[in-house]
Scaffold this motif. Sequence first.
Motif, PDB file in Angstrom:
ATOM      1  N   HIS A 147      46.587  75.732  56.354  1.00 23.37           N
ATOM      2  CA  HIS A 147      46.475  74.317  55.983  1.00 23.37           C
ATOM      3  C   HIS A 147      47.420  73.944  54.850  1.00 23.37           C
ATOM      4  O   HIS A 147      47.527  72.761  54.502  1.00 23.37           O
ATOM      5  N   VAL A 166      45.800  81.983  46.796  1.00 23.80           N
ATOM      6  CA  VAL A 166      44.891  81.028  47.431  1.00 23.80           C
ATOM      7  C   VAL A 166      43.997  81.785  48.410  1.00 23.80           C
ATOM      8  O   VAL A 166      44.489  82.439  49.333  1.00 23.80           O
ATOM      9  N   GLY A 167      42.674  81.694  48.210  1.00 23.73           N
ATOM     10  CA  GLY A 167      41.755  82.380  49.100  1.00 23.73           C
ATOM     11  C   GLY A 167      41.607  83.850  48.759  1.00 23.73           C
ATOM     12  O   GLY A 167      42.077  84.323  47.709  1.00 23.73           O
ATOM     13  N   PRO A 184      40.463  78.702  45.302  1.00 24.56           N
ATOM     14  CA  PRO A 184      39.627  78.835  46.506  1.00 24.56           C
ATOM     15  C   PRO A 184      40.419  78.559  47.777  1.00 24.56           C
ATOM     16  O   PRO A 184      41.457  77.885  47.760  1.00 24.56           O
ATOM     17  N   ALA A 185      39.913  79.092  48.880  1.00 21.71           N
ATOM     18  CA  ALA A 185      40.587  78.911  50.166  1.00 21.71           C
ATOM     19  C   ALA A 185      40.661  77.452  50.575  1.00 21.71           C
ATOM     20  O   ALA A 185      41.498  77.076  51.402  1.00 21.71           O
ATOM     21  N   THR A 186      39.796  76.623  49.995  1.00 19.44           N
ATOM     22  CA  THR A 186      39.772  75.198  50.333  1.00 19.44           C
ATOM     23  C   THR A 186      40.811  74.393  49.546  1.00 19.44           C
ATOM     24  O   THR A 186      40.909  73.171  49.716  1.00 19.44           O
ATOM     25  N   THR A 187      41.585  75.040  48.701  1.00 21.10           N
ATOM     26  CA  THR A 187      42.601  74.353  47.900  1.00 21.10           C
ATOM     27  C   THR A 187      43.570  73.589  48.799  1.00 21.10           C
ATOM     28  O   THR A 187      44.045  74.115  49.802  1.00 21.10           O
ATOM     29  N   THR A 188      43.875  72.366  48.435  1.00 19.86           N
ATOM     30  CA  THR A 188      44.806  71.558  49.221  1.00 19.86           C
ATOM     31  C   THR A 188      46.239  71.799  48.751  1.00 19.86           C
ATOM     32  O   THR A 188      46.478  72.363  47.677  1.00 19.86           O
ATOM     33  N   THR A 189      47.185  71.359  49.550  1.00 25.18           N
ATOM     34  CA  THR A 189      48.596  71.467  49.160  1.00 25.18           C
ATOM     35  C   THR A 189      48.843  70.733  47.853  1.00 25.18           C
ATOM     36  O   THR A 189      49.551  71.229  46.969  1.00 25.18           O
ATOM     37  N   GLU A 247      46.758  70.115  45.408  1.00 24.46           N
ATOM     38  CA  GLU A 247      46.167  70.867  44.286  1.00 24.46           C
ATOM     39  C   GLU A 247      47.007  72.096  43.950  1.00 24.46           C
ATOM     40  O   GLU A 247      47.208  72.424  42.775  1.00 24.46           O
ATOM     41  N   GLY A 293      47.785  80.183  53.560  1.00 21.82           N
ATOM     42  CA  GLY A 293      46.779  79.601  54.448  1.00 21.82           C
ATOM     43  C   GLY A 293      47.409  78.598  55.389  1.00 21.82           C
ATOM     44  O   GLY A 293      48.372  77.921  55.017  1.00 21.82           O
TER      45      GLY A 293
END
Length: 282
Positions: free
Chosen positions: A99, A36-37, A66-71, A73, A97
């Motif tokens: 988040h 991730v990221g 991507p770094a914006t990936t949620t838990t 996802e 990350g």
Amino acid sequence: MDGTGLARRVVEETAHRAAEITRRTGVRPCLATVLVGEDPASVTYVRMKRARCAKAGIESRQISLPATTTTAELTETLRSLSLDAGVHGILLQHPAGPHIDERAAFEAIAPEKDVDGVTISSFGAMSFGLPGFTSCTPGGIMRLLDEYDVELAGRHAVVVGRSAILGKPAGMLLLARDATVTYCHSRTRDLSAIVREADVVVAAVGRPRLINGEDIKPGAVVIDAGYNPGNVGDVDFDTARTRARLITPVPGGVGPMTIAVLLAQTVDAASRQLGTAGENTG
């Protein structure tokens, strides 16, 4: 203690086992790595693992998110890989990350594919001596101790660090070998005094040169599992080596063994899933 040399032998043995599985089944063991990221250290580490996979005859599948990936996802990606019969082992590169709920992500990995030994199921199996996968760094530490014939029964082992994938499992593996284990951490009082009583020290706290030579009991075995900026471990190597009987360098000690155990456990997982476990692959 030469982790690089031992890791090379483990990878060679793993490559032989992987080749035998492929010969018998037509399938190459496959490790999926999820990143991730684009953290530079994580990217470098994943690249290193992919290179080692190639040497060991293991297929490497990289999933870059991507770094914006949620838990949510991330867990969905891991569950999908868990259901993919072409994937035998799954590695979530961490940290994922701030988040990300890493525990939730780890638990999305099927236990039979948890070759990094990060799930609660793996920790429980390891703690009770049941079939499963160990956390890779503690598993590598135990292989190093075995390689150098370090007697653990009745010895006092001090583990400095209590993370779920390093300190805690390292202590449980030492306990299973009949060592008397003391856990230390950030709130331990008079850490130096406790470390001075140790026959075996496992430093796994992530604080550069936290332990120095004066803290080491003469003749003790020192395992430095810390890795900090500037290739510095948690132990002051230059001062500690004058008192320790055996000590791991940073780099070249525990690090190579972590990757070697990951590859070995990936082949173990493939063997079980493809039905070759228990067959003579030698």
